[in-house]
Write an enzyme that holds these catalytic residues in place. Sequence first.
Site, PDB file in Angstrom:
ATOM      1  N   HIS A 173     -32.389 -30.487 150.178  1.00  0.00           N
ATOM      2  CA  HIS A 173     -32.913 -29.926 151.429  1.00  0.00           C
ATOM      3  C   HIS A 173     -32.301 -30.625 152.647  1.00  0.00           C
ATOM      4  CE1 HIS A 173     -36.433 -28.252 153.838  1.00  0.00           C
ATOM      5  NE2 HIS A 173     -36.049 -29.250 154.616  1.00  0.00           N
ATOM      6  N   GLU A 174     -32.331 -31.949 152.651  1.00  0.00           N
ATOM      7  CA  GLU A 174     -31.814 -32.689 153.805  1.00  0.00           C
ATOM      8  C   GLU A 174     -30.300 -32.543 153.931  1.00  0.00           C
ATOM      9  OE1 GLU A 174     -33.913 -33.523 155.905  1.00  0.00           O
ATOM     10  OE2 GLU A 174     -35.720 -33.589 154.663  1.00  0.00           O
ATOM     11  N   HIS A 177     -29.487 -29.308 155.573  1.00  0.00           N
ATOM     12  CA  HIS A 177     -29.565 -29.456 157.031  1.00  0.00           C
ATOM     13  C   HIS A 177     -28.255 -30.025 157.552  1.00  0.00           C
ATOM     14  CE1 HIS A 177     -33.651 -28.307 157.726  1.00  0.00           C
ATOM     15  NE2 HIS A 177     -34.234 -29.380 157.244  1.00  0.00           N
ATOM     16  N   HIS A 183     -34.508 -24.202 158.404  1.00  0.00           N
ATOM     17  CA  HIS A 183     -35.565 -23.809 157.467  1.00  0.00           C
ATOM     18  C   HIS A 183     -35.602 -22.288 157.322  1.00  0.00           C
ATOM     19  CE1 HIS A 183     -37.563 -27.804 158.577  1.00  0.00           C
ATOM     20  NE2 HIS A 183     -36.931 -27.914 157.436  1.00  0.00           N
ATOM     21  N   TYR A 229     -40.631 -23.565 153.563  1.00  0.00           N
ATOM     22  CA  TYR A 229     -41.869 -24.346 153.525  1.00  0.00           C
ATOM     23  C   TYR A 229     -42.950 -23.632 152.701  1.00  0.00           C
ATOM     24  CZ  TYR A 229     -40.776 -28.031 156.919  1.00  0.00           C
ATOM     25  OH  TYR A 229     -40.288 -29.135 157.534  1.00  0.00           O
TER      26      TYR A 229
HETATM   27 ZN   LIG Z   1     -36.198 -29.606 156.616  1.00  0.00          ZN
END
Ligand SMILES: [Zn+2]
Length: 289
Positions: A173-174, A177, A183, A229
């Site tokens: 996930h990071e 980014h 997101h 999320y």
């Molecule tokens: Zn994030």
Amino acid sequence: MILQTAVLSLLFCSIQSFRLQDSFEMTVESSGNTIEDDDFSISTLLEKANANVGKNLDDPLVMFGDIAMPTGLQNADPCTARGCLWQKAGDGNVYVPYRISNEFSQRERSTIIQGLRSFAQSTCIRFTPLNRQRDFVDIQSRSGCFSFIGRRGGGQVVSLSRQGCVFQQIVQHELLHALGFNHEQTRSDRDEHVRILLQNVIPGMEHNFRRIDTINLGTPYDYNSVMHYGRFAFSRNREPTIIPIPDPNVAIGRATEMSPTDILRVNRLYRCNSTASTSGMKPQQLDVL
Ligand SMILES: [Zn+2]
């Protein structure tokens, strides 16, 4: 006093890792949509790990849950059109230099490296150990899990706190980014796929649900994206903050690894279509659309 704090944080740590472990085991059997089932969702993990983010003066300002903002508070619009992509090499691969701080244990380090390597299995991204390059991701254990969006120039911190961030899906996930992705629930077309219930959001956290004018690369909205999320993200009252539409009961934000769409997006954003890059891709990952 210092000793007391150390003991307390150790205690907190062990409780937290126990709870996380517990939650992960639950994923196997459970597909319910209660807040308890959501304990392991990406956003729950990030929220827990990021409870203290911003309390250290040297931490960057963190918005959208875990996105570090450059000073000046520019918004987190995709910067990919403005040159924040990592550079493609002549062989068709995109080499992203990294450095991992010594503070991680051997086991944590190997989880992180596994996350880095997972990109090479299905995309043209090649995370490679730093060797004097100017731009690189600097993986550290700061307070919480966070990353800047896209290449910032120079060393850029990707924080994976030892207290709650060193898991495959959070590493991916990071890094997504850092590669330039936002997101999923902030996508430009998200209102066709999810309803955001701002009345259930913790006051002051509404910015995490702002819609962004994202470049969607012709890929479908994906509830299973590792960038999505969970339904109780930033809830103030144990009521959902994100409800999928039209079917409110489909699972969201429960990815334990990059989805085929996440992979497809990396391949599209970085034009991983040269021979050097697609050889490791499985056929079904190309057939998502
Ligand atoms: Zn994030």
